[in-house]
Design a protein around this motif. Structure first.
Motif, PDB file in Angstrom:
ATOM      1  N   LEU A  88       0.836  -1.188   0.000  1.00 24.98           N
ATOM      2  CA  LEU A  88       0.000   0.000   0.000  1.00 24.98           C
ATOM      3  C   LEU A  88       0.877   1.245   0.000  1.00 24.98           C
ATOM      4  O   LEU A  88       1.886   1.311   0.712  1.00 24.98           O
ATOM      5  CB  LEU A  88      -0.900   0.012   1.239  1.00 24.98           C
ATOM      6  N   ARG A  89       0.462   2.232  -0.794  1.00 23.87           N
ATOM      7  CA  ARG A  89       1.217   3.472  -0.872  1.00 23.87           C
ATOM      8  C   ARG A  89       0.260   4.668  -0.982  1.00 23.87           C
ATOM      9  O   ARG A  89      -0.711   4.632  -1.737  1.00 23.87           O
ATOM     10  CB  ARG A  89       2.141   3.472  -2.094  1.00 23.87           C
ATOM     11  N   SER A  90       0.569   5.729  -0.217  1.00 23.30           N
ATOM     12  CA  SER A  90      -0.191   6.977  -0.343  1.00 23.30           C
ATOM     13  C   SER A  90       0.322   7.808  -1.512  1.00 23.30           C
ATOM     14  O   SER A  90      -0.439   8.521  -2.158  1.00 23.30           O
ATOM     15  CB  SER A  90      -0.078   7.789   0.953  1.00 23.30           C
ATOM     16  N   THR A  91       1.618   7.725  -1.767  1.00 22.50           N
ATOM     17  CA  THR A  91       2.240   8.365  -2.925  1.00 22.50           C
ATOM     18  C   THR A  91       3.112   7.324  -3.614  1.00 22.50           C
ATOM     19  O   THR A  91       3.517   6.322  -2.996  1.00 22.50           O
ATOM     20  CB  THR A  91       3.106   9.567  -2.513  1.00 22.50           C
ATOM     21  N   PRO A 116      -1.532   1.627  -4.839  1.00 25.14           N
ATOM     22  CA  PRO A 116      -1.386   3.039  -4.477  1.00 25.14           C
ATOM     23  C   PRO A 116      -2.737   3.738  -4.296  1.00 25.14           C
ATOM     24  O   PRO A 116      -3.776   3.276  -4.786  1.00 25.14           O
ATOM     25  CB  PRO A 116      -0.670   3.616  -5.699  1.00 25.14           C
ATOM     26  N   ASN A 117      -2.707   4.850  -3.592  1.00 24.04           N
ATOM     27  CA  ASN A 117      -3.830   5.776  -3.622  1.00 24.04           C
ATOM     28  C   ASN A 117      -4.091   6.139  -5.083  1.00 24.04           C
ATOM     29  O   ASN A 117      -3.168   6.501  -5.811  1.00 24.04           O
ATOM     30  CB  ASN A 117      -3.463   7.027  -2.810  1.00 24.04           C
ATOM     31  N   GLY A 118      -5.349   6.025  -5.504  1.00 26.61           N
ATOM     32  CA  GLY A 118      -5.655   6.289  -6.904  1.00 26.61           C
ATOM     33  C   GLY A 118      -5.232   7.671  -7.357  1.00 26.61           C
ATOM     34  O   GLY A 118      -4.787   7.848  -8.507  1.00 26.61           O
ATOM     35  N   ASN A 119      -5.342   8.661  -6.469  1.00 31.64           N
ATOM     36  CA  ASN A 119      -4.965  10.023  -6.847  1.00 31.64           C
ATOM     37  C   ASN A 119      -3.487  10.111  -7.211  1.00 31.64           C
ATOM     38  O   ASN A 119      -3.092  10.948  -8.026  1.00 31.64           O
ATOM     39  CB  ASN A 119      -5.273  10.990  -5.705  1.00 31.64           C
ATOM     40  N   ALA A 120      -2.660   9.249  -6.602  1.00 33.80           N
ATOM     41  CA  ALA A 120      -1.225   9.283  -6.898  1.00 33.80           C
ATOM     42  C   ALA A 120      -0.951   8.870  -8.331  1.00 33.80           C
ATOM     43  O   ALA A 120       0.033   9.314  -8.937  1.00 33.80           O
ATOM     44  CB  ALA A 120      -0.479   8.371  -5.928  1.00 33.80           C
ATOM     45  N   LEU A 121      -1.808   8.025  -8.898  1.00 30.64           N
ATOM     46  CA  LEU A 121      -1.605   7.585 -10.275  1.00 30.64           C
ATOM     47  C   LEU A 121      -1.806   8.714 -11.276  1.00 30.64           C
ATOM     48  O   LEU A 121      -1.299   8.651 -12.397  1.00 30.64           O
ATOM     49  CB  LEU A 121      -2.564   6.438 -10.606  1.00 30.64           C
ATOM     50  N   ASP A 122      -2.552   9.753 -10.877  1.00 29.12           N
ATOM     51  CA  ASP A 122      -2.788  10.871 -11.792  1.00 29.12           C
ATOM     52  C   ASP A 122      -1.484  11.551 -12.195  1.00 29.12           C
ATOM     53  O   ASP A 122      -1.379  12.139 -13.265  1.00 29.12           O
ATOM     54  CB  ASP A 122      -3.714  11.899 -11.143  1.00 29.12           C
ATOM     55  N   THR A 123      -0.474  11.460 -11.332  1.00 23.31           N
ATOM     56  CA  THR A 123       0.793  12.120 -11.632  1.00 23.31           C
ATOM     57  C   THR A 123       1.619  11.329 -12.639  1.00 23.31           C
ATOM     58  O   THR A 123       2.345  11.908 -13.440  1.00 23.31           O
ATOM     59  CB  THR A 123       1.624  12.301 -10.343  1.00 23.31           C
ATOM     60  N   THR A 124       1.504   9.982 -12.591  1.00 23.88           N
ATOM     61  CA  THR A 124       2.321   9.129 -13.465  1.00 23.88           C
ATOM     62  C   THR A 124       1.512   7.895 -13.877  1.00 23.88           C
ATOM     63  O   THR A 124       1.835   6.769 -13.478  1.00 23.88           O
ATOM     64  CB  THR A 124       3.617   8.681 -12.752  1.00 23.88           C
ATOM     65  N   PRO A 125       0.462   8.076 -14.673  1.00 23.41           N
ATOM     66  CA  PRO A 125      -0.381   6.915 -15.022  1.00 23.41           C
ATOM     67  C   PRO A 125       0.361   5.834 -15.788  1.00 23.41           C
ATOM     68  O   PRO A 125      -0.020   4.659 -15.742  1.00 23.41           O
ATOM     69  CB  PRO A 125      -1.498   7.528 -15.868  1.00 23.41           C
ATOM     70  N   THR A 179      -8.833   4.743  -2.517  1.00 26.15           N
ATOM     71  CA  THR A 179     -10.156   4.153  -2.325  1.00 26.15           C
ATOM     72  C   THR A 179     -11.080   5.023  -3.159  1.00 26.15           C
ATOM     73  O   THR A 179     -11.240   6.215  -2.840  1.00 26.15           O
ATOM     74  CB  THR A 179     -10.583   4.178  -0.848  1.00 26.15           C
ATOM     75  N   ALA A 180     -11.650   4.501  -4.223  1.00 27.63           N
ATOM     76  CA  ALA A 180     -12.384   5.285  -5.217  1.00 27.63           C
ATOM     77  C   ALA A 180     -13.863   4.939  -5.162  1.00 27.63           C
ATOM     78  O   ALA A 180     -14.234   3.766  -5.252  1.00 27.63           O
ATOM     79  CB  ALA A 180     -11.825   5.009  -6.607  1.00 27.63           C
ATOM     80  N   ASP A 181     -14.702   5.972  -5.051  1.00 25.23           N
ATOM     81  CA  ASP A 181     -16.132   5.754  -4.853  1.00 25.23           C
ATOM     82  C   ASP A 181     -17.017   6.452  -5.878  1.00 25.23           C
ATOM     83  O   ASP A 181     -18.239   6.500  -5.707  1.00 25.23           O
ATOM     84  CB  ASP A 181     -16.540   6.231  -3.450  1.00 25.23           C
ATOM     85  N   PRO A 236     -17.992   7.195 -10.203  1.00 24.98           N
ATOM     86  CA  PRO A 236     -17.791   6.740 -11.582  1.00 24.98           C
ATOM     87  C   PRO A 236     -16.678   7.492 -12.304  1.00 24.98           C
ATOM     88  O   PRO A 236     -15.980   6.900 -13.138  1.00 24.98           O
ATOM     89  CB  PRO A 236     -19.159   6.987 -12.226  1.00 24.98           C
ATOM     90  N   ALA A 237     -16.508   8.773 -12.000  1.00 27.60           N
ATOM     91  CA  ALA A 237     -15.452   9.530 -12.672  1.00 27.60           C
ATOM     92  C   ALA A 237     -14.078   8.932 -12.368  1.00 27.60           C
ATOM     93  O   ALA A 237     -13.230   8.790 -13.256  1.00 27.60           O
ATOM     94  CB  ALA A 237     -15.500  10.988 -12.236  1.00 27.60           C
ATOM     95  N   LYS A 238     -13.854   8.565 -11.118  1.00 29.38           N
ATOM     96  CA  LYS A 238     -12.566   7.961 -10.757  1.00 29.38           C
ATOM     97  C   LYS A 238     -12.457   6.543 -11.319  1.00 29.38           C
ATOM     98  O   LYS A 238     -11.379   6.140 -11.784  1.00 29.38           O
ATOM     99  CB  LYS A 238     -12.395   7.954  -9.243  1.00 29.38           C
ATOM    100  N   TRP A 239     -13.542   5.774 -11.268  1.00 27.53           N
ATOM    101  CA  TRP A 239     -13.489   4.419 -11.827  1.00 27.53           C
ATOM    102  C   TRP A 239     -13.113   4.469 -13.298  1.00 27.53           C
ATOM    103  O   TRP A 239     -12.292   3.691 -13.763  1.00 27.53           O
ATOM    104  CB  TRP A 239     -14.836   3.722 -11.648  1.00 27.53           C
ATOM    105  N   ASN A 240     -13.712   5.421 -14.020  1.00 27.94           N
ATOM    106  CA  ASN A 240     -13.422   5.555 -15.449  1.00 27.94           C
ATOM    107  C   ASN A 240     -11.960   5.941 -15.683  1.00 27.94           C
ATOM    108  O   ASN A 240     -11.283   5.377 -16.549  1.00 27.94           O
ATOM    109  CB  ASN A 240     -14.349   6.608 -16.053  1.00 27.94           C
ATOM    110  N   ARG A 241     -11.474   6.873 -14.870  1.00 25.19           N
ATOM    111  CA  ARG A 241     -10.097   7.339 -15.041  1.00 25.19           C
ATOM    112  C   ARG A 241      -9.099   6.217 -14.762  1.00 25.19           C
ATOM    113  O   ARG A 241      -8.180   5.978 -15.545  1.00 25.19           O
ATOM    114  CB  ARG A 241      -9.842   8.536 -14.118  1.00 25.19           C
ATOM    115  N   TYR A 242      -9.299   5.501 -13.653  1.00 31.71           N
ATOM    116  CA  TYR A 242      -8.355   4.445 -13.295  1.00 31.71           C
ATOM    117  C   TYR A 242      -8.461   3.256 -14.244  1.00 31.71           C
ATOM    118  O   TYR A 242      -7.458   2.595 -14.537  1.00 31.71           O
ATOM    119  CB  TYR A 242      -8.568   4.006 -11.851  1.00 31.71           C
ATOM    120  N   ASP A 243      -9.666   3.007 -14.740  1.00 32.63           N
ATOM    121  CA  ASP A 243      -9.841   1.966 -15.749  1.00 32.63           C
ATOM    122  C   ASP A 243      -9.037   2.316 -16.994  1.00 32.63           C
ATOM    123  O   ASP A 243      -8.347   1.462 -17.571  1.00 32.63           O
ATOM    124  CB  ASP A 243     -11.330   1.837 -16.082  1.00 32.63           C
TER     125      ASP A 243
END
Length: 263
Positions: A177-180, A199-208, A225-227, A229-236
């Motif tokens: 598990l990683r926050s960053t 990782p925290n899903g938001n951390a992936l936004d920096t380096t997908p 922890t993503a709750d 649809p916008a985040k599910w779509n982005r991480y997908d």
């Protein structure tokens, strides 16, 4: 030079297949977290994995609890490490969430695994607190006693925990598990013998692009922890393999719609 092929990682999802749905502390938006009610609700919601936290009681029994103390999620008080199993078994872990759940108990890890083994489901188990290798061994002993090593992934923020698990039970998959993001997630994944990097899903936004790099090294990615649809779509779109969510029923439905299928 000898080239050794990597064993395929079963947690890396094939292209154009649904995300793995991982219910955070069970279906924690619908039932009290880390209880059997939350687990059953998650199962009926279509979750592929239950994600829970494990800690030891004063007398060394593994229980499912996120916080260091029982104050927030039960009618008791005190650090779990100062309470015996007999004391923990008397606590109400449901009425804080809703009167409907009055009388729910803090499950032992053994109770949870017995239910998963007989009724179906997989477990992403976070080692929340373990000060020694023997503490981790007590958790592993329960997993092995229930013949669940093939259906449990052990994860932690603490790299010591993962090294201890690998030493004691190399057959158990590991998740970090990683926050960053780490400077080199692939290197640390290989060093720790990881199956999945979480990782925290938001951390992936920096380096997908790191998702593809990890996949190339045979490492799955589960974002938390993503709750929405916008985040599910982005991480997908980033290519992650699974999403840890408080809303497993909604993510299951989103998966169906995203992949053009029906329940």
């Amino acid at each position: 030079m000898k080239v050794t092929a990597l064993d395929p990682n079963p947690y890396i999802r094939p292209t154009n297949t649904p995300l793995t749905v991982i219910a955070h502390r069970g279906a924690s938006s619908l039932a009290p977290e880390n209880t059997m009610f939350a687990q059953e609700t998650a199962r009926r919601s279509g979750a592929d994995f239950i994600e829970n936290d494990v800690q030891l009681s004063k007398d060394g029994v593994p229980y499912l609890l996120h916080d260091s103390t029982v104050d927030r999620t039960t009618d008791g008080t005190g650090d779990i490490t100062t309470l015996t199993a007999a004391q923990l078994d008397t606590l109400d872990a449901g009425s804080w969430f809703s009167p409907l759940y009055t009388g729910a108990r803090i499950p032992t890890l053994a109770t949870q695994l017995a239910d998963l083994r007989t009724r179906g489901g997989n477990l992403l188990l976070e080692i929340k607190r373990a000060d020694t290798k023997n503490d981790v061994a007590a958790m592993i002993d329960v997993v092995r006693a229930h013949n669940m090593t093939d259906r449990v992934i052990m994860q932690s923020f603490d790299t010591r925990h993962l090294r201890w698990v690998h030493d004691l039970a190399p057959e158990l998959p590991l998740g970090l598990l990683r926050s960053t993001l780490d400077t080199d997630p692939v290197a640390i994944a290989e060093d720790l013998h990881l199956t999945t990097y979480n990782p925290n899903g938001n951390a992936l936004d920096t380096t997908p692009g790191i998702v593809a790099d990890l996949h190339a090294a045979g490492i799955a990615v589960m974002a938390w922890t993503a709750d929405t649809p916008a985040k599910w779509n982005r991480y997908d779109n980033y290519g992650v393999d699974g999403i840890i969510t408080n809303r497993p029923a909604e993510l299951t439905g989103w998966n169906w719609a995203r992949n053009g299928s029906t329940p």
